[in-house]
Design an enzyme around this catalytic site. Structure first.
Site, PDB file in Angstrom:
ATOM      1  CB  CYS A 178      -0.898  -0.018   1.234  1.00  0.00           C
ATOM      2  SG  CYS A 178      -2.008   1.399   1.370  1.00  0.00           S
TER       3      CYS A 178
ATOM      4  CB  SER B  80      -8.379   3.776  -2.729  1.00  0.00           C
ATOM      5  OG  SER B  80      -9.398   4.197  -1.857  1.00  0.00           O
TER       6      SER B  80
ATOM      7  CB  CYS C 173      -3.760   5.749   6.217  1.00  0.00           C
ATOM      8  SG  CYS C 173      -3.961   4.585   4.875  1.00  0.00           S
TER       9      CYS C 173
ATOM     10  CD  GLU D 133      -8.524  11.303  -3.663  1.00  0.00           C
ATOM     11  OE1 GLU D 133      -8.307  10.764  -4.770  1.00  0.00           O
ATOM     12  OE2 GLU D 133      -9.279  10.809  -2.800  1.00  0.00           O
TER      13      GLU D 133
ATOM     14  CB  CYS E 107      -8.521   9.343   7.873  1.00  0.00           C
ATOM     15  SG  CYS E 107      -6.984   8.867   7.065  1.00  0.00           S
TER      16      CYS E 107
ATOM     17  CG  ASN F 166      -6.840   0.277  13.111  1.00  0.00           C
ATOM     18  OD1 ASN F 166      -6.846   0.325  14.337  1.00  0.00           O
ATOM     19  ND2 ASN F 166      -5.796  -0.151  12.418  1.00  0.00           N
TER      20      ASN F 166
ATOM     21  CB  SER G 274     -13.277   6.374   0.335  1.00  0.00           C
ATOM     22  OG  SER G 274     -11.998   5.769   0.256  1.00  0.00           O
ATOM     23  CG  LEU G 275     -20.389   4.917  -0.568  1.00  0.00           C
ATOM     24  CD1 LEU G 275     -20.408   5.819  -1.785  1.00  0.00           C
ATOM     25  CD2 LEU G 275     -21.210   3.655  -0.825  1.00  0.00           C
ATOM     26  CG  HIS G 276     -15.974   5.593   4.166  1.00  0.00           C
ATOM     27  ND1 HIS G 276     -15.615   4.264   4.151  1.00  0.00           N
ATOM     28  CD2 HIS G 276     -14.882   6.276   3.709  1.00  0.00           C
ATOM     29  CE1 HIS G 276     -14.360   4.148   3.703  1.00  0.00           C
ATOM     30  NE2 HIS G 276     -13.908   5.342   3.418  1.00  0.00           N
TER      31      HIS G 276
END
Length: 346
Positions: free
Chosen positions: A104, A194, A336, A163, A118, A293, A217-219
């Site tokens: 990643c 992503s 991240c 991003e 995040c 997380n 990334s919807l969330h």
């Protein structure tokens, strides 16, 4: 001094023109840098001795140094903090999967998207990374795997800090370099990008003709909640993001993955599950459920195992393809931004 690490073959040929050497020398230099781990021109033994002495006067092979490294207790995940010459540090993660080694990579130092869950956004964004700086993350792990007899980098996910579609040109240059035969020669289908939903560049990416996978990334399944979690939704609303994702799937014939972080008592209830089904029904798409997380500063909690299972089963029962992301590296701050933030605080 010009840093040539990250240049394409054509760009290397231009950089070597002033030295009056045949164009094939560019491929030799590229293969030394990208496939043989050369850190100096002295290592490039098939170049003429006088050229090896002259090139360092104006050209440099700039690579980051390893500032920190954390290995998970189960040996499956390794997280690196890499520092560039200007002191900027970024994270990259190696995940040893049953199907091979996946990495990643980060595309920006920090992030200014401001997502509520995040760690990458806590200190804002320092700067974009160049194509070479993104590519160096892959090369460093490729070399480590080779030294330790653990194979090679098999897949790349572009979903570390930053991003990607806000650093579009450098990210696309990185993807093409990753694919180049004189670099890692990775198939485009082994690469996933992503995005949080930068709609104009989602359409732009669809027209590139690259069969890479797209994750969105919807969330959240409605604008009110998504804007609360992801401020970018105020600029690019949910309906526009989903329309652009549908266009990507139709254009590339590649299934889009919608990432959905599950947050206890916030987006994991029956109402949200119903809205999500309505939003995605009939698409060439799947949902990747990600139990959050937790980041200490964010005060958001993970749902119970039973609640996660219920949400997954609801989607399955309504014919939405779904997976639950398997946790890796929790013990080494693999989410991240967490390791970088630790160093910024120190």
């Amino acid at each position: 001094m010009k840093n040539i690490f990250g240049l394409t073959l054509e760009e290397l040929q231009e950089s070597l023109k002033p030295f009056g050497v045949p164009s094939y020398r560019a491929r030799q230099v590229a293969e030394w840098m990208y496939q043989k781990g050369a850190r100096s021109f002295d290592d490039m033994t098939n170049l003429p001795k006088n050229l090896r002495a002259t090139l360092p006067e104006t050209l440099a092979i700039g690579r980051p140094r390893e500032k920190d490294r954390l290995d998970s207790a189960d040996g499956r995940t390794t997280k690196f903090l890499l520092e560039f010459d200007d002191g900027t540090a970024v994270e990259t993660v190696l995940m040893r999967q049953p199907y091979g080694n996946s990495i990643c990579v980060s595309t920006q130092a920090g992030c200014n998207m401001g997502c509520a869950f995040c760690a990458s956004t806590l200190h804002g964004m320092a700067r974009n990374l160049s194509a070479g700086e993104i590519f160096s993350q892959a090369i460093i792990i490729e070399e480590m795997l080779h030294r330790e007899g653990q194979g090679k980098v098999d897949t790349v996910v572009i979903m570390g800090s930053g991003e990607p579609l806000m650093n579009y040109d450098n990210v696309l240059a990185f993807i093409r370099l990753l694919h180049a035969p004189y670099a890692l020669g990775m198939g485009y289908r082994n690469i996933t990008l992503s995005t949080s939903g930068i709609v104009p560049n989602m359409y732009r990416l669809a027209e590139e003709g690259l069969p890479i996978s797209l994750s969105v990334s919807l969330h959240a399944p409605n604008d009110a909640l998504r804007s609360r979690l992801m401020p970018i939704n105020r600029k690019y609303p949910l309906a526009d993001v989903v329309k652009a994702a549908r266009h990507y799937a139709e254009t590339t014939k590649r299934r889009v993955t919608y990432e959905y972080i599950l947050i206890d008592q916030l987006n994991d209830g029956e109402e949200q599950a119903q809205e999500l089904v309505s939003l995605l029904r009939g698409q060439l798409a799947s949902v990747n459920l990600i139990p959050i997380n937790p980041v200490v500063e964010r005060h958001l909690l993970r749902p119970s195992a039973a609640r996660i299972k219920w949400f997954e089963q609801y989607l399955l029962d309504h014919h939405i393809q779904v997976t639950v992301r398997r946790e890796m590296g929790t013990d080494i701050q693999a989410a991240c931004g967490q390791l970088r933030n630790k160093h910024l605080k120190d």
